[in-house]
Design a protein around this motif. Structure first.
Motif, PDB file in Angstrom:
ATOM      1  N   SER A  95      -1.043   0.629  11.971  1.00  0.00           N
ATOM      2  CA  SER A  95      -0.283   1.512  12.862  1.00  0.00           C
ATOM      3  C   SER A  95       1.205   1.151  12.790  1.00  0.00           C
ATOM      4  N   ALA A  96       1.746   1.176  11.550  1.00  0.00           N
ATOM      5  CA  ALA A  96       3.099   0.672  11.299  1.00  0.00           C
ATOM      6  C   ALA A  96       4.173   1.410  12.113  1.00  0.00           C
ATOM      7  N   THR A  97       4.096   2.746  12.170  1.00  0.00           N
ATOM      8  CA  THR A  97       5.132   3.491  12.892  1.00  0.00           C
ATOM      9  C   THR A  97       5.029   3.251  14.391  1.00  0.00           C
ATOM     10  N   LEU A  98       3.802   3.290  14.897  1.00  0.00           N
ATOM     11  CA  LEU A  98       3.596   3.047  16.330  1.00  0.00           C
ATOM     12  C   LEU A  98       4.089   1.645  16.708  1.00  0.00           C
ATOM     13  N   ASP A  99       3.707   0.644  15.920  1.00  0.00           N
ATOM     14  CA  ASP A  99       4.140  -0.739  16.193  1.00  0.00           C
ATOM     15  C   ASP A  99       5.668  -0.804  16.238  1.00  0.00           C
ATOM     16  N   THR A 100       6.304  -0.159  15.256  1.00  0.00           N
ATOM     17  CA  THR A 100       7.769  -0.189  15.173  1.00  0.00           C
ATOM     18  C   THR A 100       8.380   0.450  16.422  1.00  0.00           C
ATOM     19  N   GLU A 101       7.827   1.582  16.814  1.00  0.00           N
ATOM     20  CA  GLU A 101       8.375   2.287  17.983  1.00  0.00           C
ATOM     21  C   GLU A 101       8.177   1.485  19.264  1.00  0.00           C
ATOM     22  N   VAL A 102       7.010   0.866  19.381  1.00  0.00           N
ATOM     23  CA  VAL A 102       6.748   0.066  20.594  1.00  0.00           C
ATOM     24  C   VAL A 102       7.748  -1.095  20.677  1.00  0.00           C
ATOM     25  N   LEU A 103       7.993  -1.739  19.552  1.00  0.00           N
ATOM     26  CA  LEU A 103       8.927  -2.879  19.566  1.00  0.00           C
ATOM     27  C   LEU A 103      10.357  -2.413  19.842  1.00  0.00           C
ATOM     28  N   LEU A 104      10.726  -1.270  19.263  1.00  0.00           N
ATOM     29  CA  LEU A 104      12.074  -0.746  19.510  1.00  0.00           C
ATOM     30  C   LEU A 104      12.246  -0.367  20.986  1.00  0.00           C
ATOM     31  N   CYS A 105      11.231   0.251  21.536  1.00  0.00           N
ATOM     32  CA  CYS A 105      11.278   0.603  22.973  1.00  0.00           C
ATOM     33  C   CYS A 105      11.409  -0.645  23.830  1.00  0.00           C
ATOM     34  N   TRP A 106      10.726  -1.696  23.407  1.00  0.00           N
ATOM     35  CA  TRP A 106      10.759  -2.954  24.153  1.00  0.00           C
ATOM     36  C   TRP A 106      12.196  -3.508  24.180  1.00  0.00           C
ATOM     37  N   ILE A 107      12.842  -3.454  23.020  1.00  0.00           N
ATOM     38  CA  ILE A 107      14.232  -3.941  22.915  1.00  0.00           C
ATOM     39  C   ILE A 107      15.162  -3.066  23.764  1.00  0.00           C
ATOM     40  N   LEU A 108      14.942  -1.750  23.712  1.00  0.00           N
ATOM     41  CA  LEU A 108      15.868  -0.810  24.384  1.00  0.00           C
ATOM     42  C   LEU A 108      15.528  -0.595  25.869  1.00  0.00           C
ATOM     43  N   HIS A 109      14.368  -1.138  26.303  1.00  0.00           N
ATOM     44  CA  HIS A 109      13.897  -0.894  27.687  1.00  0.00           C
ATOM     45  C   HIS A 109      13.761   0.604  27.961  1.00  0.00           C
ATOM     46  N   LYS A 110      13.187   1.315  26.996  1.00  0.00           N
ATOM     47  CA  LYS A 110      13.025   2.775  27.134  1.00  0.00           C
ATOM     48  C   LYS A 110      11.591   3.187  26.807  1.00  0.00           C
ATOM     49  N   GLU A 111      11.247   4.410  27.203  1.00  0.00           N
ATOM     50  CA  GLU A 111       9.952   5.000  26.843  1.00  0.00           C
ATOM     51  C   GLU A 111      10.043   5.581  25.432  1.00  0.00           C
ATOM     52  N   ARG A 112       8.875   5.851  24.816  1.00  0.00           N
ATOM     53  CA  ARG A 112       8.914   6.368  23.441  1.00  0.00           C
ATOM     54  C   ARG A 112       9.579   7.740  23.356  1.00  0.00           C
ATOM     55  N   SER A 113       9.548   8.528  24.423  1.00  0.00           N
ATOM     56  CA  SER A 113      10.181   9.851  24.389  1.00  0.00           C
ATOM     57  C   SER A 113      11.694   9.731  24.142  1.00  0.00           C
ATOM     58  N   TYR A 114      12.284   8.600  24.566  1.00  0.00           N
ATOM     59  CA  TYR A 114      13.726   8.366  24.368  1.00  0.00           C
ATOM     60  C   TYR A 114      14.058   8.340  22.865  1.00  0.00           C
ATOM     61  N   LEU A 115      13.141   7.763  22.067  1.00  0.00           N
ATOM     62  CA  LEU A 115      13.391   7.663  20.620  1.00  0.00           C
ATOM     63  C   LEU A 115      13.456   9.057  19.993  1.00  0.00           C
ATOM     64  N   ARG A 116      12.620   9.948  20.517  1.00  0.00           N
ATOM     65  CA  ARG A 116      12.602  11.328  20.002  1.00  0.00           C
ATOM     66  C   ARG A 116      13.850  12.096  20.450  1.00  0.00           C
ATOM     67  N   THR A 117      14.291  11.811  21.671  1.00  0.00           N
ATOM     68  CA  THR A 117      15.421  12.559  22.236  1.00  0.00           C
ATOM     69  C   THR A 117      16.749  12.135  21.609  1.00  0.00           C
ATOM     70  N   TRP A 118      16.875  10.835  21.277  1.00  0.00           N
ATOM     71  CA  TRP A 118      18.152  10.303  20.780  1.00  0.00           C
ATOM     72  C   TRP A 118      18.012   9.646  19.401  1.00  0.00           C
ATOM     73  N   PRO A 119      17.482  10.368  18.396  1.00  0.00           N
ATOM     74  CA  PRO A 119      17.240   9.714  17.094  1.00  0.00           C
ATOM     75  C   PRO A 119      18.526   9.235  16.413  1.00  0.00           C
ATOM     76  N   GLU A 120      19.644   9.905  16.741  1.00  0.00           N
ATOM     77  CA  GLU A 120      20.887   9.550  16.043  1.00  0.00           C
ATOM     78  C   GLU A 120      21.676   8.459  16.767  1.00  0.00           C
ATOM     79  N   LYS A 121      21.172   7.993  17.920  1.00  0.00           N
ATOM     80  CA  LYS A 121      21.895   7.000  18.715  1.00  0.00           C
ATOM     81  C   LYS A 121      22.058   5.696  17.922  1.00  0.00           C
ATOM     82  N   ILE A 122      23.274   5.158  17.955  1.00  0.00           N
ATOM     83  CA  ILE A 122      23.571   3.940  17.191  1.00  0.00           C
ATOM     84  C   ILE A 122      23.216   2.709  18.038  1.00  0.00           C
ATOM     85  N   LEU A 123      22.501   1.780  17.423  1.00  0.00           N
ATOM     86  CA  LEU A 123      22.103   0.564  18.141  1.00  0.00           C
ATOM     87  C   LEU A 123      23.237  -0.462  18.100  1.00  0.00           C
ATOM     88  N   SER A 124      23.324  -1.304  19.112  1.00  0.00           N
ATOM     89  CA  SER A 124      24.337  -2.359  19.112  1.00  0.00           C
ATOM     90  C   SER A 124      23.902  -3.469  18.152  1.00  0.00           C
TER      91      SER A 124
END
Ligand code: GLN
Length: 279
Positions: A21-50
């Motif tokens: 589940s490579a994509t799901l794992d990646t998204e869960v970890l990214l959400c964990w770092i960003l303190h956001k829900e997975r829907s945030y990743l879909r809404t702001w795909p172009e957002k630049i990470l610090s």
């Protein structure tokens, strides 16, 4: 890699060889770092990470690529729609174990003011879930690991759950003579030689919570053979077991005088929980 969408592509590619589940794992970890829900990743795909977000994400991704379970990286896992703290000292709660809850709740609905024993409580998910679903329960939850009991107590505190007593005990060894209406357990039940132990998350979980001798039945046998003296008349014993152990577990229940023995199937339709009543 600087945006959310680029990070997901980078992470999923890196995890492809090690996770189903490579994509799901990646998204869960990214959400964990960003303190956001997975829907945030879909809404702001172009957002630049610090820079610090990128380095924290890379760090977690590398650990996941080494096989470390997601639950140990984020320190939590959902069970029965609640979040529980988990560390490498405890087994990661599985959806299969929700069947133990469902079966327990069905039996408990017919018993007034029930007293329950949870053997090998680990992170405490079984005891805490039952305690929250039926706040009038009186529960004793034991484990032989102090580290596990500390996590279980923390989880009970997080969920403001006051009707559980936690105690150190290897199965029944340190439990004072008393009677319970229901004894529930998700004990270790994997055979020491089972090749699955060398795969996936199992490699990183506490071996004492997984392995039960050469057949996987040692702990189940210990529990079934000693439960009678701790059960009230008409009391129930419920045990989670491996999908190939149904008939061996049913035989043990019969051998020790249990009646109304039934085995229930988990979400994958595999026999997973056996119950029996002492009449
Ligand atoms: N169900 C787990 C697995 O097979 C084992 C948990 C246990 O031994 N209680 O991965």
């Amino acid at each position: 890699m600087s945006s959310i969408s680029e990070s997901i592509i980078w992470g999923a590619t890196k995890l492809q060889p090690v996770s189903a589940s490579a994509t799901l794992d990646t998204e869960v970890l990214l959400c964990w770092i960003l303190h956001k829900e997975r829907s945030y990743l879909r809404t702001w795909p172009e957002k630049i990470l610090s820079t610090s977000q990128i380095s924290a994400f890379k760090n977690l991704l590398n650990q996941r690529a080494d096989g470390i379970p997601i639950a140990y990286l984020t320190g939590q896992r959902e069970f029965w729609s609640r979040e529980f703290k988990v560390t490498p000292e405890v087994l990661i709660p599985r959806p299969d174990t929700e069947l133990l809850i469902e079966t327990s709740l069905n039996l408990l609905s017919k018993i007034p003011a029930p007293k329950i024993l949870d053997l090998g409580t680990g992170s405490g998910v079984i005891a805490i879930t039952l305690a929250l679903e039926l706040p009038y329960l009186q529960i004793l939850a034991v484990d032989k690991s102090t580290a596990a009991l500390n996590i279980a107590q923390e989880n009970a505190n997080i969920h403001i759950c006051n009707n559980i007593e936690f105690q150190i005990s290897s199965w029944f060894q340190s439990i004072a003579t008393q009677k319970f209406d229901l004894i529930v357990s998700n004990p270790p039940y994997i055979a020491a030689t089972d090749p699955h132990l060398q795969t996936g998350d199992l490699r990183f979980e506490p071996q004492t919570a997984l392995i039960a001798g050469t057949t996987g039945l040692d702990d189940i046998k210990e529990i079934v053979s000693n439960s009678a003296q701790y059960l009230t008349c008409n009391g129930w014993l419920l045990i989670e077991h491996g999908c190939t152990q149904k008939s061996a577990v049913q035989t043990l229940f019969q051998q020790y005088g249990y009646q109304n023995i039934q085995t229930y199937q988990d979400l994958s339709l595999l026999p997973r929980v056996t119950v029996g009543q002492l009449i």
